[in-house]
Design a protein around this motif. Sequence first.
Motif, mmCIF file in Angstrom:
data_model
loop_
_atom_site.group_PDB
_atom_site.id
_atom_site.type_symbol
_atom_site.label_atom_id
_atom_site.label_comp_id
_atom_site.label_asym_id
_atom_site.label_seq_id
_atom_site.Cartn_x
_atom_site.Cartn_y
_atom_site.Cartn_z
ATOM 1 N N SER A 465 0.835 -1.202 0.000
ATOM 2 C CA SER A 465 0.000 0.000 0.000
ATOM 3 C C SER A 465 0.865 1.246 0.000
ATOM 4 O O SER A 465 0.562 2.225 -0.683
ATOM 5 C CB SER A 465 -0.909 0.020 1.230
ATOM 6 O OG SER A 465 -1.762 -1.082 1.216
ATOM 7 N N ARG A 468 2.048 1.832 -3.433
ATOM 8 C CA ARG A 468 1.007 2.372 -4.317
ATOM 9 C C ARG A 468 0.773 3.846 -4.014
ATOM 10 O O ARG A 468 0.620 4.660 -4.922
ATOM 11 C CB ARG A 468 -0.291 1.589 -4.123
ATOM 12 C CG ARG A 468 -0.243 0.257 -4.794
ATOM 13 C CD ARG A 468 -1.548 -0.484 -4.676
ATOM 14 N NE ARG A 468 -1.267 -1.892 -4.758
ATOM 15 C CZ ARG A 468 -1.400 -2.764 -3.776
ATOM 16 N NH1 ARG A 468 -1.872 -2.377 -2.620
ATOM 17 N NH2 ARG A 468 -1.077 -4.015 -3.941
ATOM 18 N N SER A 469 0.740 4.167 -2.721
ATOM 19 C CA SER A 469 0.469 5.561 -2.352
ATOM 20 C C SER A 469 1.618 6.460 -2.775
ATOM 21 O O SER A 469 1.408 7.572 -3.263
ATOM 22 C CB SER A 469 0.198 5.601 -0.848
ATOM 23 O OG SER A 469 0.880 6.620 -0.227
ATOM 24 N N GLU A 470 2.864 5.965 -2.644
ATOM 25 C CA GLU A 470 4.007 6.784 -3.072
ATOM 26 C C GLU A 470 4.009 6.952 -4.583
ATOM 27 O O GLU A 470 4.288 8.043 -5.096
ATOM 28 C CB GLU A 470 5.317 6.146 -2.596
ATOM 29 C CG GLU A 470 5.629 6.516 -1.159
ATOM 30 C CD GLU A 470 6.758 5.697 -0.566
ATOM 31 O OE1 GLU A 470 7.365 4.885 -1.305
ATOM 32 O OE2 GLU A 470 7.017 5.852 0.634
ATOM 33 N N ARG A 472 1.437 6.990 -6.455
ATOM 34 C CA ARG A 472 0.373 7.931 -6.795
ATOM 35 C C ARG A 472 0.821 9.363 -6.543
ATOM 36 O O ARG A 472 0.632 10.249 -7.376
ATOM 37 C CB ARG A 472 -0.854 7.607 -5.945
ATOM 38 C CG ARG A 472 -1.989 8.590 -6.107
ATOM 39 C CD ARG A 472 -3.184 8.130 -5.304
ATOM 40 N NE ARG A 472 -4.282 9.065 -5.409
ATOM 41 C CZ ARG A 472 -4.487 10.069 -4.570
ATOM 42 N NH1 ARG A 472 -3.642 10.271 -3.571
ATOM 43 N NH2 ARG A 472 -5.512 10.869 -4.726
ATOM 44 N N ARG A 475 3.111 10.422 -9.201
ATOM 45 C CA ARG A 475 2.403 10.681 -10.455
ATOM 46 C C ARG A 475 1.715 12.049 -10.400
ATOM 47 O O ARG A 475 1.787 12.840 -11.336
ATOM 48 C CB ARG A 475 1.379 9.567 -10.685
ATOM 49 C CG ARG A 475 0.817 9.563 -12.090
ATOM 50 C CD ARG A 475 -0.364 8.624 -12.180
ATOM 51 N NE ARG A 475 -1.464 9.092 -11.356
ATOM 52 C CZ ARG A 475 -2.186 8.329 -10.545
ATOM 53 N NH1 ARG A 475 -1.916 7.055 -10.440
ATOM 54 N NH2 ARG A 475 -3.188 8.831 -9.842
ATOM 55 N N CYS B 123 -8.987 7.978 -4.182
ATOM 56 C CA CYS B 123 -8.347 6.762 -3.644
ATOM 57 C C CYS B 123 -6.850 6.973 -3.454
ATOM 58 O O CYS B 123 -6.136 7.293 -4.408
ATOM 59 C CB CYS B 123 -8.578 5.579 -4.574
ATOM 60 S SG CYS B 123 -7.824 4.082 -3.919
ATOM 61 N N PRO B 124 -6.345 6.799 -2.217
ATOM 62 C CA PRO B 124 -4.930 7.071 -1.969
ATOM 63 C C PRO B 124 -3.990 5.980 -2.466
ATOM 64 O O PRO B 124 -2.791 6.191 -2.500
ATOM 65 C CB PRO B 124 -4.855 7.197 -0.449
ATOM 66 C CG PRO B 124 -5.971 6.358 0.052
ATOM 67 C CD PRO B 124 -7.058 6.422 -0.994
ATOM 68 N N VAL B 125 -4.527 4.806 -2.799
ATOM 69 C CA VAL B 125 -3.632 3.721 -3.217
ATOM 70 C C VAL B 125 -3.954 3.235 -4.633
ATOM 71 O O VAL B 125 -3.550 2.144 -5.017
ATOM 72 C CB VAL B 125 -3.672 2.534 -2.232
ATOM 73 C CG1 VAL B 125 -3.024 2.911 -0.918
ATOM 74 C CG2 VAL B 125 -5.088 2.051 -1.998
ATOM 75 N N ASP B 126 -4.664 4.037 -5.410
ATOM 76 C CA ASP B 126 -4.985 3.676 -6.795
ATOM 77 C C ASP B 126 -5.651 2.310 -6.899
ATOM 78 O O ASP B 126 -5.301 1.498 -7.748
ATOM 79 C CB ASP B 126 -3.711 3.680 -7.663
ATOM 80 C CG ASP B 126 -3.266 5.090 -7.983
ATOM 81 O OD1 ASP B 126 -4.114 5.997 -7.890
ATOM 82 O OD2 ASP B 126 -2.087 5.283 -8.319
#
Lengths: 512, 194
Positions: A465, A468-470, A472, A475, B123-126
């Motif tokens: 997670s 994914r958050s990093e 995002r 991006r 959504c913070p985690v895509d």
Amino acid sequence: MPAMLRNLAQRLGMMAHSFVGGIHPPQHKLSAGLKSELCPLAPLHIMPMKQHIGVACSPLVAVGDRVLRGQKIAKSEGYVSVPVHAPTSGRVVRIGDHAIPHPSGMGIPSIFIETDGDDAVDESLAPLADWRSMEPALLRERVRMCGLAGLGGAVFPTFIKLVQDARFPIETVILNGIECEPWLTSDHCLMLEYADEILAGLAIIMHMVKTDAAIIAIEDNKADAAAVLQQALEARDDLADVRVVVLPTRYPQGGEKQLIYTLTGREVPAGKLPMHIGVLCQNVGTTRALYQAVMQGRPLTERMVTVSGDAMPRPGNLLVRIGTPMRHVFAQRGLDVFEQVRLLHGGPMMGELLRHPDLPVVKSTNGMLAMREPTFMAAHQPEQPCIRCGHCSEACPAGLVPNLLADQCRSDQFERAESYNLFDCIECGACSYVCPSHIPLVHYFRYGKGQIAQQRREKHFAEESRGRSEAREMRIEQEKQARAARRSSVRAAHVGQSDDGSADAAGEEKKD
Amino acid sequence: MAGLLYALLSLGAFALLAGIILAIAQKVFHVEGDPMAEKIDALLPQTQCGQCGYPGCKPYAAAVAGHEADVNHCVPGGERTMLAIADLMGVEPKAVEQEAAAPMVAFIREDECIGCTLCIKACPVDAIVGAPKQYHAIIADHCTGCELCVEPCPVDCIDMLVKPELIEHWAWPLPETRRSRIGHERREQHAGHA
């Protein structure tokens, strides 16, 4: 012999190798020597989509389809997985969750097959009679296609063990006919009745891993099986370098690591597989199933099951189709009232307690026991404080200190338990058996292992997670920069244009 | 007098030397970011839910590391995370204000979705896939259950469901004996006071 003395004698070379610890529980092999019987077909078979260690399968059939015995009804969805086959001919009536023999009592997706009574066989797999001239990889694919998993109870997909890895050549094949659990006699029965098929299966395995040396290991409480196998061995001329070894009965001799150490003096390192030390260990039941898969083209659809226990009116060994409801199997041996009876899946040492008999027989079902409440192992006794007698450490075949580990698990000190090698525990139950304080040691270890697994899963998920958050955030940042860059470039162009325009206008003005 | 001067000079020279070494060491062994914040961030469950009052796990970790926030604000992390952070920071543990709910996962009722992409942006985690005017769907395996997508949805088509329990993830409970309970409670109390 006390464990300490035995260890000393081994170190001094006064004795052959033998695993440390172990216990001698009463054998209770009531069904030993009884001829196997065919269990009649049940009206309904329930095929869980996961009967092996690894990834669950997904159904290939739909409700209403007609299936034949041995037809593949579910395909594997990963490498560590084997397909599931219809146990008899019939019609698929439902695909949905059904409880399986599992300590959680939870259900998994299953295919329900209504038996039509014809027992028509799917003949699509041809027998491979000339396996000697075949590539091991092809035979291995056949073993996978036929859904073979270790029938000793661990149900690890068999084809994975039969891999040929140049780094780890197999030197010795060990055929495990130990069956050290009390009460169980299914492997014993197979060895007495199908010795030829087992040896034929062994020959195929030896061809697949390219070795000539094999050991057939049997405990001395099954001397008749050893004699039968020895006789069958002498009748064959292709298995010259195969020995039948009779070992003194001790639990848990049939544990893979324990047996390998006893026979070869090599220890399987923690976290490694037997193949890493050049050994392949196969159960006799799996070996016979492999013979059937290769020589007869028959997928795994039935297995030998010991139906026994002190509450069982007529104990025996039954050849049961996989997916048969346990209630049906128990009824064959005269048990149909389940009050005051505790049902066990597997043996009393490592098996699990069942809440009810409405569960299917699966690939791991080596025994089904019905026990009277008072005789069931110490579980009903209240747990007392540890008196530090050390019996558990003496009994542990993995050389652990169970009382310490149990304390650590009980108080959630999982890192510490891990550093005391909690994961080397094979959950054989020897420590719980000898504990005079009735501490459910293995239960604590299972709790600890489960909690550690859960924490690892959570940590892994948190790390993913975070990734994914990093990603995002990066991006979004890039998009922002790209937008800013675009904006400034457009503005610059615009400003440039208007500058030119004004300069021109100024020039024109000057001209004027 | 000369002795005093000699002592002062030698001490001064020594201090100067030490200062130079320290200055060089600071340049050579410089660490980017706040190592404490990173360590705390590693302990957090990374749901990015914002229930702590900060816009994500990393900002909360930075706030805790800077002693601006208490250690007990992470709701999904629960008591275990609070204890781990308190242990790392060497501060007194504080009671967690809110019990952590059962793990949830978001679910979009697709026939009601209008394809506005607002949840995707939230959504913070895509974990949501979709495009403008197309149905959106949640990748259940990636969803952290943070509920940040529920609020922006203009047609209220996102449900929070309890994460289904998988048989592979089932873990043995503690044995049901009196001693096991006592031992466990004692440990928890002990951890609370550590």
